[in-house]
Design an enzyme around this catalytic site. Sequence first.
Site, PDB file in Angstrom:
ATOM      1  CE  LYS A   1      51.842  36.320  47.927  1.00  0.00           C
ATOM      2  NZ  LYS A   1      52.203  36.686  49.136  1.00  0.00           N
TER       3      LYS A   1
ATOM      4  CE  LYS B   1      58.488  33.564  41.993  1.00  0.00           C
ATOM      5  NZ  LYS B   1      59.404  32.947  43.046  1.00  0.00           N
TER       6      LYS B   1
ATOM      7  CB  CYS C   1      26.936  51.431  80.034  1.00  0.00           C
ATOM      8  SG  CYS C   1      28.326  50.535  80.250  1.00  0.00           S
TER       9      CYS C   1
ATOM     10  CB  CYS D   1      29.584  53.799  78.634  1.00  0.00           C
ATOM     11  SG  CYS D   1      29.336  53.876  80.218  1.00  0.00           S
TER      12      CYS D   1
HETATM   13  S1  IVH Z   1      58.382  36.029  44.113  1.00  0.00           S
HETATM   14  C1  IVH Z   1      59.567  39.191  41.917  1.00  0.00           C
HETATM   15  N1  IVH Z   1      57.636  33.467  45.680  1.00  0.00           N
HETATM   16  O1  IVH Z   1      55.076  37.345  48.816  1.00  0.00           O
HETATM   17  C2  IVH Z   1      58.726  38.503  42.826  1.00  0.00           C
HETATM   18  N2  IVH Z   1      57.381  35.850  46.600  1.00  0.00           N
HETATM   19  O2  IVH Z   1      53.128  39.324  48.128  1.00  0.00           O
HETATM   20  C3  IVH Z   1      58.974  38.479  44.197  1.00  0.00           C
HETATM   21  N3  IVH Z   1      56.456  35.398  49.059  1.00  0.00           N
HETATM   22  O3  IVH Z   1      57.307  39.988  48.978  1.00  0.00           O
HETATM   23  C4  IVH Z   1      58.412  37.571  45.278  1.00  0.00           C
HETATM   24  N4  IVH Z   1      56.337  33.273  48.711  1.00  0.00           N
HETATM   25  O4  IVH Z   1      57.767  38.005  50.673  1.00  0.00           O
HETATM   26  C5  IVH Z   1      57.802  35.277  45.455  1.00  0.00           C
HETATM   27  N5  IVH Z   1      57.168  31.590  46.367  1.00  0.00           N
HETATM   28  C6  IVH Z   1      57.214  32.912  46.497  1.00  0.00           C
HETATM   29  C7  IVH Z   1      56.759  33.573  47.519  1.00  0.00           C
HETATM   30  C8  IVH Z   1      56.872  34.896  47.589  1.00  0.00           C
HETATM   31  C9  IVH Z   1      56.003  34.167  49.480  1.00  0.00           C
HETATM   32  C10 IVH Z   1      56.329  36.670  49.328  1.00  0.00           C
HETATM   33  C11 IVH Z   1      57.442  37.666  49.228  1.00  0.00           C
HETATM   34  C12 IVH Z   1      56.732  38.959  48.402  1.00  0.00           C
HETATM   35  C13 IVH Z   1      55.125  38.808  48.660  1.00  0.00           C
HETATM   36  C14 IVH Z   1      54.485  39.381  47.675  1.00  0.00           C
END
Ligand code: IVH
Length: 709
Positions: free
Chosen positions: A124, A302, A418, A436
Amino acid sequence: MDPLPQTDPEAAEALAELAAEIARHNQLYHDADAPEISDADYDALVRRNAAIEAAFPHLVRSDSPAHQVGATSTGHLAKVAHARPMLSLDNGFSDEDIADFLGRVRRFLALSADEPVALTAEPKIDGLSCSLRYENRRLMRALTRGDGAVGEDVTANVRTIADIPETLPDAAPDLFEVRGEVYMEKAAFAALNARLLAEAADPEKARQFANPRNAAAGSLRQKDASVTATRPLRFLMHGWGETDSLPGHTQAEVVTAIAGWGFPVADGFALAPTLEEALGVYRAIEAQRADLPFDIDGVVYKVDRLDWQARLGQVGRAPRWALAHKFPAERAQTTLERIDIQVGRTGKLTPVARLEPVTVGGVVVTNATLHNADEIARLGVRPGDRVVLQRAGDVIPQIVDNLTRDAAREPWTFPTHCPECDSEAVAEEGEVDIRCTGGLICPAQRLERLKHFVSRGALDIDGLGEKTLVELLELGWIAAPADIFRLRAHREELVGRKGWQAKSVDALIEAIEAKRAPDPVRLLFGLGIRHIGIVTARDLLKRYATLPALRTLADALIELRQSTEAAVGETEQKLQGRLDKAIAEHIGVENVGAAVGHALADFFGEPHNRTVWDDLLTEVSPPAFVVESRDSEVTGKTVVFTGTLETLSRDEAKAQAEALGARVAGSVSAKTGLVVAGANAGSKLKKAAELGIRVVSEMEWAEIVASAV
Ligand code: IVH
């Protein structure tokens, strides 16, 4: 939260201040990507504004921040609706949370326990998401996420990012939106800050980004794409939006196809057939975290099968088919060496923990804020304690635990004075913050106070801007307001300095001399005594006329505070209530309450402040206050303003009416002479009609004001 204002003028003043303050923070956050306050402090401002608006609905401003909060755009970039919303992610923190996520997926899809549910797992990235729309394989438009439904057009800026191809190969569909994260590498962020520092005329005021994400956001959301071009932005693809055909049936297949068109995908992207394997990817990515060139804050899972994603859909703004597994906030232990007090520019005393240096999340930490006396009491910290520090994302490190709370050690006590100017430090009734009372003489507050003193609403001295004030302060020529009026003694020396000529020095001195007989209201307001805004200053002077008379009032209030003693069996709270009532009665000015009285007593209770005041009155001679009144059809009558005024603040409208010798009332009665109705006026308008009272529009009011003699 500070106590709410009690009267219309106080509330109007507070709302005006909050509108300006919130607008400033919005600008800092969205435009400059350089927030000065934490999200929590920002939310507190917004909540306070909402609370005051709820209590004084008739004072809601046309530029109320409530109508603008959450606005994602600064206005300079065009807003465009997303063809498909850009979703956010739900978070999980523990292995159990991930097992629960999979359980929910299975239940929703009614899968049997042995049916495998493959997940993709990938870092992420801590950047900002962006949607890139390709039509006939050409990049047509790039939008930021914005609020998820509407983003900002950053097409020109995105074209400067080398990771993002301008065209797609022939194999790609006619319509395809690639989505992913724009980010800046950690090294590039450090180099950018160093460059901004080196290029700044004044290093103290150099623009600095707080972290790589802010730097990426600030760089992408530039009005001028040529600025973006000088910022080393990168892109990692993680999904897609609208398309007329998909190059695969699973998340992994489509990601692989998009990668084949030339888009980078984060290292670590993996297909995990089982929960255990997904958690294994998480641990592998977590282990690499510190060595990655960019910041990540978790792993995103996912559901791999796209037909399942479609069935799962979304709840709220987050898909049911994805989850972010966040890394725990990074923690470290260290020793608290001492607690220092920092005095802010507004006089707030903030305790700061000085720590034995320790690395938390790749950053060496030596200080942490302790916020206030309550926080110190909560943690029970004293110098010498072993403490646990936590750094979550870009948040300033916090002390979250004291490991040696039980060790025998002297408790730490909050100073009563102070540390900068030795004036008394006091907490206001019901407030945790200690301030202060040194105001004008406190070095920490001096610049802000002097800026306020010469500002447009106060003495309004032309040509005495912040830069000049800083220069004069550094030269030691001014420290308190009276010194401004002695600047002429330094004329020759100033003429010789860089950036000054005889002409500019003389113009400045002339502007200062022009204020030798200042309006007493502006002068009082200019002193920056807490709770004495321009409206209260006027109300006080209407009753007391001169500044010496106000000083006498303050002395009487000090006396009153000292001589009020608790009756037998009286609680502290009762006593306070009785004293507040006595103070307000003693002042005897409608709309001026005990808070103002206490502020006056605090100010004049401080010998330094009395000296500053006396000194100032040897240099300037403000005339006694007179209500200027001009003759008009409303002279001697009562005017009621109702609805939203478009061109005037309530304070201005009131001042105009008073200048015409009219009184202003909050409600319509038989005694009302005129009602001025702004937009959305309601019940008062009805009442006026019933009573046959003349009602005019805001425009007509302006004509009455203009035609007064
Ligand atoms: S998927 C449908 N994958 O995290 C899901 N988001 O907290 C949409 N982000 O707005 C996002 N790395 O800006 C996805 N590998 C990743 C990600 C990611 C960063 C961010 C993205 C999203 C936010 C959500």
